[in-house]
Design an enzyme around this catalytic site. Structure first.
Site, PDB file in Angstrom:
ATOM      1  N   LYS A  80       0.840  -1.198   0.000  1.00  0.00           N
ATOM      2  CA  LYS A  80       0.000   0.000   0.000  1.00  0.00           C
ATOM      3  C   LYS A  80       0.874   1.247   0.000  1.00  0.00           C
ATOM      4  O   LYS A  80       1.955   1.268   0.607  1.00  0.00           O
ATOM      5  CB  LYS A  80      -0.918  -0.023   1.221  1.00  0.00           C
ATOM      6  CG  LYS A  80      -1.989   1.068   1.225  1.00  0.00           C
ATOM      7  CD  LYS A  80      -2.944   0.849   2.379  1.00  0.00           C
ATOM      8  CE  LYS A  80      -3.984   1.962   2.472  1.00  0.00           C
ATOM      9  NZ  LYS A  80      -4.929   1.736   3.588  1.00  0.00           N
ATOM     10  N   SER A 155      -9.723   2.187   2.901  1.00  0.00           N
ATOM     11  CA  SER A 155      -8.763   2.901   2.085  1.00  0.00           C
ATOM     12  C   SER A 155      -7.824   1.986   1.309  1.00  0.00           C
ATOM     13  O   SER A 155      -7.070   2.455   0.462  1.00  0.00           O
ATOM     14  CB  SER A 155      -7.922   3.821   2.980  1.00  0.00           C
ATOM     15  OG  SER A 155      -7.125   3.061   3.872  1.00  0.00           O
ATOM     16  N   SER A 179     -10.270  -0.177   6.873  1.00  0.00           N
ATOM     17  CA  SER A 179      -9.605  -0.024   5.580  1.00  0.00           C
ATOM     18  C   SER A 179      -9.058  -1.305   4.976  1.00  0.00           C
ATOM     19  O   SER A 179      -8.738  -1.338   3.791  1.00  0.00           O
ATOM     20  CB  SER A 179      -8.463   1.002   5.700  1.00  0.00           C
ATOM     21  OG  SER A 179      -8.996   2.292   5.900  1.00  0.00           O
TER      22      SER A 179
END
Length: 469
Positions: A80, A155, A179
């Site tokens: 990420k 997210s 997330s």
């Protein structure tokens, strides 16, 4: 080649270590798929596929020479964009950090590489991991592989979409307010929020923060366990001690729930649950029972649920206010600026009330856990929405806010599909430190229903998003 990309991370690593597959063959299968399909969803927003192939060839040479091979040997992984990987930018989805080139890896990335993993690229996220949709001005929006006009979740939406399309077998995420779990639910993959401290956050701008954790994401539940066996464990640079060490995740999951007591509440009155979600997840109760659990329809009281959302938002706002604006100022987007502005108008009395509500909520839940080992709720109260139709504050996020507010290990496992063909996850929640039980229950649902096997369509036309290589 697509047969290779459907194998679990664990099976791929075993075959590569044993010579049944070469690392170069596996990397070729995944990089070919990235080149073909990433443009549909814009999941991986930075990549170096040539470097990944060279690393795979070097791994094959190491194996031929008899050198040590780790648990993630040869596995392509995606990281990420809020974690550091040397050779890639760490932008946090923010234009203010478009030229941020770290010279070292985050701790869990170091651990994955030491175990043999090969980083192929960085996955997309909203600016500073805040917002209802994985979209930002720097990299654009990530689409949902099952419905390209809908959000992939936030997210860690880039990770969820990449896994759903078999672009990588493993990815990492973060979980502050769902997330890892929200994209897992809406992309038909598995996501996990471990107990606080299980995975140390190094480096970190907020080392004492207990809300924000690193969590693994994968297509299969045992692959979550596999990643945790590598990235978990104490580090002296983290002030938060884990409840146990990597040995908790050493043995494969078996999905045996004999003797376990599970509260099942996919139609809970504590949330505003879409009836289509309740119907889609109903078969999960039988999967848990078939694995040996005593499953009962039960739920903590509504007052506890009502407290979790405002408590979480107050805590979250205070966390962001501590560093974001002072560091990046007006270059931030409106979502995070609005949150910080909210926090700066909060009085000390209001924060004390939030902390008091958190304590009361914990006592209610702690009592509930004297009767049950785990609780099952829908991961999300509804299915993936069209970003232009729903704003962050228009959606009931209560199902995912509870876990960070009260420090609860939580898994999202593919639980079913609605009549409209949209995936939804079952959320399995336990008390602090019950990580192994949570993962075993998720494994039982996966084995019983095999919802993960339903692939997203890849034959529908879409205007290709830009691909950075």
């Amino acid at each position: 080649m697509d047969g290779i990309t459907r194998l679990s991370a664990g099976e791929l690593a075993v075959r590569m270590r044993g010579g049944g597959l070469t690392c170069a063959e596996v990397m070729t299968a995944f990089t070919d798929r990235i080149r073909r399909l990433n443009g549909r969803v814009n999941a991986i927003i930075q990549m170096d596929l040539d470097a990944a192939m060279r690393a795979a060839e070097a791994a094959d040479a190491d194996r031929a020479a008899g050198l040590a091979e780790g648990a993630l040997f040869g596995l392509p992984v995606a990281v990420k964009d809020n974690f550091d990987v040397a050779g890639f930018r760490t932008t946090y989805g923010a234009a203010a950090l478009r030229n941020n080139w770290p010279d070292a890896d985050s701790l869990h990335v170091q651990r994955m590489k030491a175990a043999g993993a090969i980083v192929v690229g960085k996955t997309n996220m909203p600016e500073f991991a805040f917002g209802a949709d994985t979209d930002n001005a720097l990299w654009g929006r990530t689409r949902n592989p099952y419905a390209l006009d809908r959000t992939a979740g936030s997210s860690s939406g880039g990770a969820g979409a990449a896994l759903a399309l078999d672009l990588v077998p493993l990815a990492d995420g973060t979980d502050l307010g769902g997330s890892t779990r929200i994209p897992a639910s809406w992309c038909n993959v598995a996501g996990y929020r471990p107990s606080t401290g299980v995975v140390p956050k190094v480096p970190s701008v907020a080392p004492f923060d207990r809300l924000h954790v690193m969590g693994p994401m994968a297509r299969r539940v045992d692959d979550l366990r596999l990643m945790l066996s590598v990235v978990s464990g104490r580090d002296p640079r983290s002030p938060i001690a884990p409840p146990f060490g990597p040995e908790e995740f050493a043995a494969p999951l078996n999905g045996d729930l004999a003797g376990m007591r599970i509260a099942f509440s996919v139609g809970s009155a504590s949330f505003t649950i879409d009836p289509a979600v309740t119907r889609a997840l109903a078969p999960c109760a039988d999967a848990l029972s078939d694995a040996g659990a005593a499953v009962s329809e039960d739920d903590p009281n509504v007052a506890f649920m009502a407290r979790s959302q405002p408590v979480f938002r107050a805590l979250c706002a205070a966390e962001y206010a501590g560093w974001a604006v002072d560091e990046y100022g007006l270059e931030l987007g409106h979502d995070i600026l609005d949150l910080v502005a909210q926090s700066r108008h909060m009085t000390g009395y209001e924060m004390e009330r939030a902390y008091a509500a958190r304590v009361k909520a914990w006592h209610i839940l702690a009592d509930f856990f004297t009767r049950y080992d785990l609780i099952c709720w829908p991961t999300t109260s509804g299915t993936a929405f069209r970003p232009e139709e729903v704003a962050h504050d228009d959606y009931d996020w209560g199902t995912v806010y509870i876990s960070p507010a009260l420090d609860l290990p939580t898994a999202s496992v593919p639980g079913g599909f609605t009549e409209a063909g949209l995936p939804i996850g079952l959320q399995i929640v336990g008390p602090p430190g019950s990580d192994r039980k949570v993962l075993e229950a998720a494994e039982a649902v996966e084995r019983g229903l095999r919802v993960w096997e339903r692939n997203p369509p890849v034959d529908r036309p879409v205007v290709a998003a830009p691909v950075a290589e």
